[in-house]
Design an enzyme around this catalytic site. Structure first.
Site, PDB file in Angstrom:
ATOM      1  N   ASP A  82       0.851  -1.187   0.000  1.00  0.00           N
ATOM      2  CA  ASP A  82       0.000   0.000   0.000  1.00  0.00           C
ATOM      3  C   ASP A  82       0.896   1.250   0.000  1.00  0.00           C
ATOM      4  O   ASP A  82       1.820   1.350   0.812  1.00  0.00           O
ATOM      5  CB  ASP A  82      -0.860  -0.056   1.283  1.00  0.00           C
ATOM      6  N   ASN A 254     -10.293  -0.127   0.105  1.00  0.00           N
ATOM      7  CA  ASN A 254      -9.237  -0.161   1.134  1.00  0.00           C
ATOM      8  C   ASN A 254      -9.762   0.163   2.527  1.00  0.00           C
ATOM      9  O   ASN A 254     -10.414   1.200   2.713  1.00  0.00           O
ATOM     10  CB  ASN A 254      -8.167   0.893   0.794  1.00  0.00           C
TER      11      ASN A 254
END
Ligand code: 13P
Length: 309
Positions: A82, A254
């Site tokens: 990420d 997310n």
């Protein structure tokens, strides 16, 4: 079982109009909670980690932990970096066994973002790893990312099409009104769905990614505060908005903040109610259970990914 890329997952999600959850990991219990939920719901899932969390977990432990989870849970899932800040960070993660990396050039001028993303794609694709990039800039704070509301910018649909074409990137994170962290909206939650539809129309085959997608569930804030917390009231993205977004090409959603809130709420309650105990397995175990319950709910009721593995 294996770590896989997101290619098949996203293709099926795009065709089916649902989304796959990408959940941030910070410790072993969180890894277990996410994979337990995916197994119980027969859901595709992505485990992702940012660089600061990876340094906390320690890189070697991170990789081994995720590999152990795939083996133990008996499911395939993707392992994603990420917010990779630069080429070197992405290269290292590709070499360490990640199946997907994000190169976050959103703070750079358009041409420089293209150049850096293209370079990462070249390296990653040659090794069978997929790449996510970001265009537009989300507000909010998350580990290494810190953007104030005034410098946030929404994604331009024409630029998105040009960006994908020139970089060859596999998926694109878009800025349409969400932000990282617990404090997402000043007033009513708002996402620019018209913009999202425009982007999806221009690049219908590109899986889109929604960062900052935690719902910031009020019951967890209340539970934290009932047991000694002082977390100010906050508003997240309503579940109905996530569902709607999945109909316009959002394939990856997310979630980090909701996991941290659930863990803290459970740990606070357990410690406060069982004051004679000093057993970390009790409070960390309570945190793990609550995260599993929350993620199962998201997979079933919000993402629509349950039963799709
Ligand atoms: P939240 O802060 O809304 O959980 O978003 C997490 C995220 O986007 C990770 O990249």
């Amino acid at each position: 079982m294996a770590l896989v890329t997101t290619k098949d997952m996203f293709r099926k999600a795009l065709d089916g109009g649902y989304a796959v959850g990408a959940f941030n990991i910070n410790n072993m219990e969180i890894v277990q909670a996410i994979t337990d939920a995916a197994v119980a719901e027969k859901s595709p899932v992505i485990l992702q980690v940012g660089t600061i969390s990876m340094n906390y977990l320690r890189p070697a432990y991170t990789v081994k932990l995720v590999e152990a989870a795939a083996e133990d849970a008996g499911i395939d899932f993707a392992f994603h970096l990420d917010h990779g800040e630069d080429f070197e960070t992405c290269r290292k993660c590709v070499d360490m066994g990640f199946t997907s990396v994000m190169i976050d050039g959103s703070k750079l001028p358009f041409e420089e973002n293209i150049e850096m993303t293209r370079r990462v794609c070249e390296y990653a694709h040659a090794r069978g790893v997929v790449v996510e990039a970001e265009l537009g800039k989300l507000a909010g704070v998350e580990d290494s990312v810190n953007v104030d509301a005034r410098s946030a910018t929404f994604t331009d649909p024409d630029q998105a099409a040009e960006f994908v074409e020139r970089t060859g990137v596999d998926s694109l994170a878009v800025a349409i009104g969400t932000s990282h962290g617990a404090y997402k909206f000043k007033g009513e939650p708002y996402l620019d769905f018209q913009r999202l539809q425009e982007i999806h129309k221009r690049i219908p085959d590109t899986p889109l990614v929604l960062h900052g997608a935690s719902s910031v569930l009020p019951q967890y804030i209340e539970q934290c505060n009932a047991y000694g917390g002082t977390i100010p009231a906050a508003t997240g993205v309503p579940e109905s908005m996530i569902k709607e977004a999945a109909g316009y090409g959002i394939c990856k959603v997310n979630v980090d903040t909701d996991i941290k809130l659930a863990m803290t709420a459970a740990v606070r309650k357990q410690i406060a109610e069982d004051t004679a105990s000093f057993d970390p397995r009790k409070y960390m175990g309570a945190g793990r259970d609550l995260i599993t319950e929350m993620i199962r709910h998201k997979m079933q009721a919000m993402l629509g990914s349950g039963g799709r593995a």
